[in-house]
Design an enzyme around this catalytic site. Structure first.
Site, PDB file in Angstrom:
ATOM      1  N   CYS A  60      43.580  16.946  24.697  1.00 14.90           N
ATOM      2  CA  CYS A  60      44.858  16.360  23.911  1.00 14.90           C
ATOM      3  C   CYS A  60      44.438  15.969  22.484  1.00 14.90           C
ATOM      4  CB  CYS A  60      45.610  15.269  24.802  1.00 14.90           C
ATOM      5  SG  CYS A  60      44.706  13.911  25.286  1.00 14.90           S
ATOM      6  N   HIS A 315      45.879   9.369  26.546  1.00 11.99           N
ATOM      7  CA  HIS A 315      46.395  10.295  26.212  1.00 11.99           C
ATOM      8  C   HIS A 315      46.938  10.404  24.684  1.00 11.99           C
ATOM      9  CE1 HIS A 315      48.459  14.188  26.677  1.00 11.99           C
ATOM     10  NE2 HIS A 315      49.479  13.487  26.283  1.00 11.99           N
TER      11      HIS A 315
END
Length: 1215
Positions: A60, A315
């Site tokens: 990510c 994330h």
């Protein structure tokens, strides 16, 4: 002529329950072989018309940075300007002499895919392969700031020798000038440094502009004790240090220092405080030159990389401004209105609740909201509005949070205004929201921002950026562009702008291929196979339709799109069957075991209307009127009935014949079909074997249908003539064809032609008959019939208790197919017991032996029999058999039980026999040192003193000592621990040691020949310790009295010797855990004990079984933290599991800053463990190769473990 076509197709296959393995491949339903579905093409782009990037598991951070670079048009187009003549081509990458710059090529292709390829998300697999990353690297989480620097460095290296060699330098490079001005001579000392990104502090700073002011406006003054040495003055003088931005790049990257290290707690943490940053910033106050036009210093925010989570994982996603308006920034009006109205309702509910209670905690507010709305905040609103506290913070004009964010109240001046707002007309709200939403959609000047989260792309408003100022989900990197950078008009909403021709052609071809694959996949999803059965080629026979000639000639295949109409289907069939004349009736049919059955006639125009199967009524096929529909589906039943030949009852046999009956026919029709005027019908439930599996149908239920009785295809039905009422005939009737077998092995130590035989039997067969049959078939001596028995054999091959001859298999609970052993010796009678017994201990029992005794025999007599058989004298007995005169029957001893004979005499009831061990730690003062040399002591009563292995003790002087067995103590369960110590002091070694009193002894339980649980309270009864009958106690002599409290923990601490991989002797430390089992508390206690500064003390727990030291710090615990705060910092949990007696290594960082806690002894122990493990592995491999003949371990190496590695990108040399 009226012609009909009957067909079956897979569209209706799931509507039928039965699964027939006999159905061939060209038939429909579940019996049809499934076709392998081709890999589906990627989904097309969503309404935003922008492409995301698929996450490979932990990429990510890479996706967020790549999207930022992609939405930097100047970077993207500069990369596109480099052609194959400079970068090379993919076709030449495997040629040895070709210089192919694979990373820029892969970036070009990825950007082209993001611009032009019609797919929801692009893949970075080829790009990460060009980085030299493995699948392990793609699963690891890394820092996006680190990646930004490494990727730029890799690009600079890859573009050496091309026209793009200065791409990174031209777009991102800036310079900072550091100056020191002497207050005396005014001499200026300058130093220039380059930057690709500015790293700014977050802690104790309100925002970006505040941080830049501190860095580039504020001066650092050197005076008093901190003077500056001026080279011109050649002495220490007062001076001022400052820094300025000398050269600004077109694109300014700002990295926020969100992650810090707490040196007090020794742990990392994420700074989540509020940190503002402007959408447009003027850098003029921070620059060295300020005479240029103000527009030269204006920068606009265009990308915000956001990190969600903590310092050990999380994330990334990115907010990006679409400068070229490539995406569709459209908000759906209905969704907007719904969200806004929902927002007002939330505010309204919260205000009502706070008006009832002016000041309440946030938790109480959440509970009241749950009670009022029936659903919690987290389930209904968290995804949209964030946590409740964050929501209240963002609406500070209404709600007032306390400084610690624990309580909330309403602002007084907002209540009346909010109430009037909520009383406004719903229609007015709708109009206002609709107009606002339409205004957004129609505005071309409004900035187009998107939230790109891996594969998902969603439009957002510019004001949403403010939500990322603080919290666990907050801004981590900022990207600004000069406001003077203007895009050409032809680039607006034109994704093909600047893309080289070869990539345009490649993307166009890929889109055509994607379109073709989607069409094929769509066609495959909507097409189904039809099997057309031609009516004239079928005839009705035995309750179903059957082909006149063959199945092959009667069936035609047709593939059809289910989205078309029934009329289209008719037309397609007419085209297929060119010979067909006249009208056509289409009906749904299915192949069942009885044959082909018609369910309903297709009517109407849409095929979708035919998915429900109903009753089709009557239909004529081949001149015969047949019943159609699911209710009259033919059932193929196995009908069994008793047939008596002319020779009489001895020749009775069961006749099994298949019969077909309609599902809605009465059960009584089966008697008519067999021409039996009256009889009893039995149905087989199949749940158990034998007669119990058959159930007679009462006469009143004979008029029920077969379906109502639960009969299906393949069900069995037994018919008994009502004249055969004799019980013996009925029993014979059920036992026919109910014959199974048992396997009997020859274990008589007598030679025979066969080692084992199968003997036929039923559940009512007597064991004696099976034994005699086995003796005959094994061709053994007839004399064995008088001196043999059958014994079941379990899965491990152990012989179990013999089965009495008089038992039936059902009474003996023997299952068909079981294995029995034919053994010498008679089986016990019904009044006898077959017992196993062994000599030894429960840890190491001896060889098992067997005896047969009467169940009325006493314990004393049974013990004599066992001793005689084992050839041992004595008067020992099983531990729990207290009464010698009790019979085995009274003690509920059963056949097959195992008795264990142990040496010694049982203590009286309510007493414990406790083995006592002497524990002598090796080490320092603090323990009682006896003048006796214990190694030369002669153990009393001839007992052997056994020393426990002290493997893995640290250093040259191990913390663990010897554990020596000294004798047993018999004591009452009601006695206290002090009484046990007093009795133990009467044993010989304690008398010689000179221990003055029980207070000078510390008691432990013994676990694996090591001290285990500490028994700390002298006045506590032994039964409260729940020691059990096999607990062993070791006593440790002390030099002074000890009184440990319930919260005290006893630890063995050892100070590490600087410069030597060894430790000083162990010293006991008592740690009060009343304030918690935290690492900080233990460190403070150890530092105080050794008179060291806390910040200069490092501790570690020793794991002797692994020869490893684990440093104790809050940082380690943070990795294994859990939801509950109390357990989060506890050293009792993972990974330390701290307890009494653990060894703690102590390091003084003032004199020893080495990170290593291990010793030479640990290295030796680990080496031995590795050698032992390697030897075991080699032995297992050798055994496996020998038994299976497989390849050696050298040919099949184990999977290597991936090592921890920093982030890196591998680039070839192009200089």
């Amino acid at each position: 002529v009226f012609l009909r076509v009957v067909f079956s197709f897979t569209m209706f296959g799931d509507l039928f329950e039965e699964d027939y393995s006999s159905v061939s491949n060209n038939q429909c339903g579940k019996g049809k072989k499934l076709k392998t579905k081709a890999l589906e093409p990627p989904a097309p782009r969503e309404f935003t018309n922008l492409s995301g990037i698929r996450n490979q598991g932990g990429t990510c951070y890479l996706n967020s940075l790549l999207q930022t670079l992609h939405f930097t048009p100047e970077f993207r187009e500069a990369l596109f300007s480099l052609g194959p003549e400079e970068l090379g081509s993919f076709e030449d990458k495997d040629k040895p002499d070709a210089k192919v710059r694979i990373i820029p090529l892969q970036l070009q292709r990825l950007f082209a895919q993001l611009l032009l390829l019609d797919q929801e998300a692009a893949s970075t697999a080829d790009l990460t392969d060009s980085f030299g990353w493995t699948s392990n690297e793609e699963m690891r989480q890394h820092d996006v700031q680190e990646l930004n620097r490494i990727l730029f460095s890799a690009l600079e290296t890859s573009l050496v020798g091309t026209s793009g060699h200065d791409l990174i330098n031209r777009l991102y490079h800036g310079t900072i000038i550091n100056q020191i001005v002497c207050k005396e001579c005014k001499n200026i000392s300058e130093k220039q440094e380059d930057f690709l990104d500015l790293t700014v502090a977050v802690k104790n700073v309100s925002g970006l502009e505040d941080a830049l002011w501190n860095m580039y406006v504020e001066e650092e003054v050197f005076d008093y004790d901190n003077l500056y040495h001026c080279g011109t003055c050649d002495r220490l003088v007062k001076a001022a240090k400052s820094a300025k931005l000398r050269k600004l790049p077109p694109f300014l990257t700002v990295s926020l220092l969100r992650f810090n290290f707490d040196f007090v707690k020794c742990e990392r943490y994420k700074e989540t405080s509020c940190y503002t940053f402007p959408l447009r910033i003027n850098l003029k106050p921070f620059c060295e030159q300020s005479e240029l036009d103000d527009l030269e210093y204006i920068y606009d925010l265009f990308s915000v990389i956001i990190h969600k989570g903590g310092c050990y994982g999380g994330h990334y996603h990115v907010y990006i401004k679409d400068v070229d308006h490539l995406g569709n920034w459209q908000f759906q009006v209905s969704i907007e209105i719904h969200l806004e109205i929902s927002f007002f309702l939330i505010i309204k509910h919260l205000m009502w609740l706070l008006e009832e209670n002016n000041l309440i905690t946030v938790e109480q507010l959440g509970q009241k909201l749950l009670k009022k709305m029936g659903i919690s905040w987290n389930k209904k609103y968290r995804k949209q509005h964030g946590p409740l506290r964050k929501f209240l913070q963002h609406h500070s004009q209404i709600f007032l949070l306390s400084s610690d964010e624990s309580t909330v109240s309403l602002l007084k001046n907002c209540c009346l205004q909010a109430e009037s707002d909520f009383q406004s007309n719903d229609q007015q709200i709708f109009k206002t929201l609709a107009s606002e939403s339409l205004g957004l959609n129609n505005s071309n000047s409004c900035p187009h921002w998107f939230d790109i989260n891996d594969s998902k792309v969603q439009p957002i408003k510019e004001k949403d950026i403010e939500q990322q100022f603080q919290g666990k989900e907050s801004a981590y990197m900022l990207f600004y562009r000069k406001s003077q950078l203007q895009r050409p008009p032809e680039a607006r909403a034109n994704p093909r702008y600047g893309v080289p021709y070869h990539l345009l052609n490649e993307m166009d071809a890929a889109n055509i291929e994607l379109k073709t694959k989607r069409a094929e996949c769509d066609s495959a999803d909507n097409n189904f196979e039809l099997h057309l059965h031609l009516g004239p080629q079928y005839h009705f026979f035995n309750g179903a339709l059957h082909p006149v000639v063959s199945q092959t000639e009667s069936v035609w295949e047709l593939t059809f799109d289910k989205r078309k109409t029934l009329g289209d289907l008719r037309q397609s069939i007419f085209q297929l069957l060119e010979f067909w004349e006249g009208d056509m009736v289409l009906s749904v049919a299915k192949l069942v075991p009885a044959g082909l059955h018609i369910y309903q006639t297709l009517k109407g125009s849409e095929l979708s209307s035919c998915t429900e199967l109903g009753n089709g009524g009557g239909l004529e096929v081949g001149g015969v009127q047949i019943q159609t529909g699911i209710d009259c589906e033919p059932l193929l039943l196995n009908v069994l009935h008793l047939d008596t030949s002319s020779e009489g009852e001895k020749c009775q046999q069961v006749i099994e014949s298949p019969h077909v009956f309609p599902s809605n026919a009465e059960v009584g029709t089966v008697l008519t079909a067999l021409t039996i005027p009256a009889g009893v019908v039995f149905i087989n439930s199949g749940e158990c074997a034998g007669e119990e599996s058959w159930t007679a149908i009462p006469k009143e239920d004979m008029k029920k249908t077969f379906r109502e009785q639960g009969l299906r295809n393949g069900s069995s039905v037994l018919i008994q003539d009502s004249n055969n009422e004799d019980n013996r005939k009925r029993e014979n009737f059920f036992n026919i064809n109910k014959v199974d077998w048992l396997q009997v092995k020859n274990l008589c130590q007598l030679e025979s032609e066969k080692k084992q035989v199968k003997v036929s039997a039923t559940s009512n067969t007597v064991v004696f008959d099976i034994r005699i049959k086995a003796i005959k078939e094994l061709k053994l001596m007839k004399e064995l019939a008088e001196n043999s028995c059958l014994r079941p054999i379990d899965r491990n091959g152990k012989l179990l208790c013999p089965v009495p001859d008089c038992y039936t298999l059902k009474e003996a609970e023997l299952k068909m197919g079981s294995s029995l052993g034919l053994c010498l010796g008679k089986a016990p009678t019904s009044s006898q017991l077959f017992l196993f017994f062994a000599m030894g201990s429960d840890v190491q029992p001896g060889t098992e032996m067997e005896i047969i005794v009467e169940e009325t025999v006493s314990v004393r007599d049974c013990l004599k029999i066992m001793l005689e058989k084992s050839g041992l004298p004595g008067n020992d007995k099983k531990e729990f058999l207290y009464s010698q005169d009790a019979t085995l029957k009274e003690l509920m001893i059963s056949s097959g039980d195992t008795l264990l004979l142990m040496e010694g005499k049982l203590p009286p009831l309510g007493f414990l026999k406790v083995p006592i061990w002497w524990y002598q730690p090796r080490g320092p003062s603090g323990h009682w040192e006896s003048h006796q040399d214990h190694t030369n002591c002669i153990p009393s009563q001839g007992r052997v003193w056994r020393a426990a292995s002290t493997q893995g003790a640290p250093g040259n002087v191990p913390a663990e000592g010897s554990v020596l067995y000294v004798g047993d103590v018999e004591i009452s369960e009601d006695a206290v621990l002090a009484d046990l110590k007093t009795q133990a002091m009467t044993l010989h070694p304690f008398l010689e040691s000179g221990v003055p009193s029980p207070a000078f002894l510390r008691a432990w339980t013994v676990e694996s020949k090591r001290p285990g649980r500490l028994l700390r309270t002298n006045r506590q009864p032994l039964k409260e310790y729940k020691l059990g009958r096999r607990t062993e106690i070791c006593l440790e002599p002390l030099q002074k009295e000890e009184n440990l409290g319930p919260q005290d923990v006893l630890l063995r601490t050892q100070m590490r010797i600087p410069g030597v991989r060894a430790y000083a002797p162990a010293v006991d430390l008592v740690w009060d855990t009343a304030r918690g089992w935290t690492a900080g508390s233990l460190r403070q206690r150890v530092a105080h004990f050794y008179s060291l500064p806390v910040e200069k003390t490092e501790i570690a727990k020793y794991f002797p079984e692994k020869f490893e030291w684990l440093p104790i710090s809050s940082w380690n615990q943070q990795i294994t933290k859990r939801k509950k705060k109390k357990k989060q910092d506890s050293l009792q949990g993972a990974p330390y599991y701290l307890k009494d007696g653990d060894t703690i290594g102590v390091k003084n960082l003032l004199v020893d800053d080495d990170d290593d806690f291990s010793t030479i002894r640990d290295d030796t122990g680990k080496g031995k463990q590795q050698q032992l493990a390697l030897g075991k592995k080699e032995s297992r491999e050798a055994l496996r190769v020998q038994s299976s003949g497989l390849l050696s371990s050298a040919d099949t190496p184990g999977r290597p473990r991936g090592q921890e590695a920093s982030l890196s990108i591998h680039v070839g040399s192009f200089r």
